[in-house]
Design an enzyme around this catalytic site. Structure first.
Site, PDB file in Angstrom:
ATOM      1  CG  ASN A   1      -1.757   1.270   1.303  1.00 29.61           C
ATOM      2  OD1 ASN A   1      -1.331   2.258   1.875  1.00 29.61           O
ATOM      3  ND2 ASN A   1      -2.946   1.232   0.748  1.00 29.61           N
TER       4      ASN A   1
ATOM      5  CG  ASP B   1     -14.503  -4.903 -11.958  1.00 32.59           C
ATOM      6  OD1 ASP B   1     -13.793  -4.066 -11.360  1.00 32.59           O
ATOM      7  OD2 ASP B   1     -15.279  -5.688 -11.364  1.00 32.59           O
TER       8      ASP B   1
ATOM      9  CG  LEU C   1     -17.710  -1.964 -11.464  1.00 29.48           C
ATOM     10  CD1 LEU C   1     -18.601  -3.154 -11.780  1.00 29.48           C
ATOM     11  CD2 LEU C   1     -18.549  -0.702 -11.278  1.00 29.48           C
TER      12      LEU C   1
ATOM     13  CD  GLU D   1      -0.160   1.180   7.104  1.00 27.28           C
ATOM     14  OE1 GLU D   1      -0.076   2.019   8.017  1.00 27.28           O
ATOM     15  OE2 GLU D   1       0.608   0.197   7.018  1.00 27.28           O
TER      16      GLU D   1
END
Length: 295
Positions: free
Chosen positions: A69, A218, A220, A275
């Site tokens: 991340n 996609d 989404l 996190e």
């Protein structure tokens, strides 16, 4: 020859012999690889920016989902321009949920590093929560509260079947969160929930498939919530998880959306790719096919 592959390695993993073995193996095969070890979490973005300035073509995140991340956020920045660099994954975490969802052989570190150095990147979506990018899953309510407030042994108990997840909810007598789902162009949906996850990829909690319909490209985000508006019955919840989009489900609520907001009267514990976040309002959106990842 100028090195083009930069491995940003989590400090606690840097001296592990099995990590060194994987790096040595890949280097002996002729792959150029420069290893950088930030001394703390705040150093990661600076080191990634320096690697980009030095001409890195691939930046490999060596650590768990939190490290992935942090590196992804440093690469993406404010998201105004699609990054030219490819993100590689060297999975060294306890859960390795993002690597699992990408189908990487996370039990073979040398092979993961080979893939990170050589495989052509695929464009994936990037989720955005309150301006912060994420590539895997954001969870809120029960799961994130457990992550934030309970010991490691209890966290380990969360991996596995839905019965385990629901059993922990019942045992800890957790209080539901009152809130609403706001989707552009739709009437708000009010309700009570014990757990919510927003998945760009599939897995959270050490292999629990929290977004079974998710696809990385996609456009989404997959919203999964356990609703308790009309009471709560443990029996059958696991079945609902296996068929999350069934309109007859009583507790499992599942939607696929490009943008939405979750609002709550009290601050929600939220876990974003490992996190912690603590907010009353969670705004989610998507950057379609914004990042190349080698997997």
């Amino acid at each position: 020859m100028k090195e083009k592959n930069y491995l940003i390695l989590h400090r606690k993993s840097a001296n592990e012999e099995y990590v060194k073995d994987a790096i040595r193996t890949v280097r002996k095969e002729g792959h150029d690889l420069r290893v950088l070890v930030p001394y703390n979490k705040k150093e990661k973005p600076r080191i990634v920016r320096e690697a980009l300035k030095q001409g890195a073509e691939r930046i490999i995140a060596g650590g768990g989902d939190g490290t992935i991340n942090a590196v992804a956020n440093a690469i993406i920045g404010k998201g105004k321009i699609k990054p030219a660099v490819t993100l590689g994954i060297f999975p060294l975490g306890t859960a390795n949920d993002f690597a699992r969802g990408c189908g990487l052989p996370f039990d073979d570190l040398a092979e993961c590093l080979r893939i990170a150095c050589t495989r052509e990147g695929r464009e994936i979506d990037v989720g955005v929560l309150n301006g912060r990018n994420f590539v895997n899953v954001a969870s809120a309510g029960f799961g994130a509260e457990i992550t934030a407030t309970t010991p490691v042994d209890l966290k380990k108990a969360l991996g596995g079947a839905a019965y385990t997840l629901m059993g922990m909810i019942m045992a800890l007598k957790l209080t539901p969160y009152e809130g609403r789902l706001v989707v552009p162009g739709e009437d708000p949906i009010e309700g009570s929930m014990l757990f919510m996850a927003v998945g760009n990829n599939h897995f959270a909690g050490g292999g629990f498939d929290i977004a079974p319909q998710a696809k990385l490209d996609d456009g989404l985000l997959d919203l999964t919530a356990i609703r308790v508006d009309g009471g709560f019955k443990l029996v059958g919840v696991d079945k609902e998880f296996r068929d999350p989009m069934n309109p007859e489900n009583q507790h499992v609520f599942y939607r696929q959306l490009p943008e939405f907001t979750i609002e709550s009267e009290k601050r929600l514990h939220c876990n974003l790719d490992g996190e912690p976040i603590h907010k009353k309002k969670l705004h989610f959106s998507i950057r379609p096919r914004h990042l190349r990842v080698a997997y």
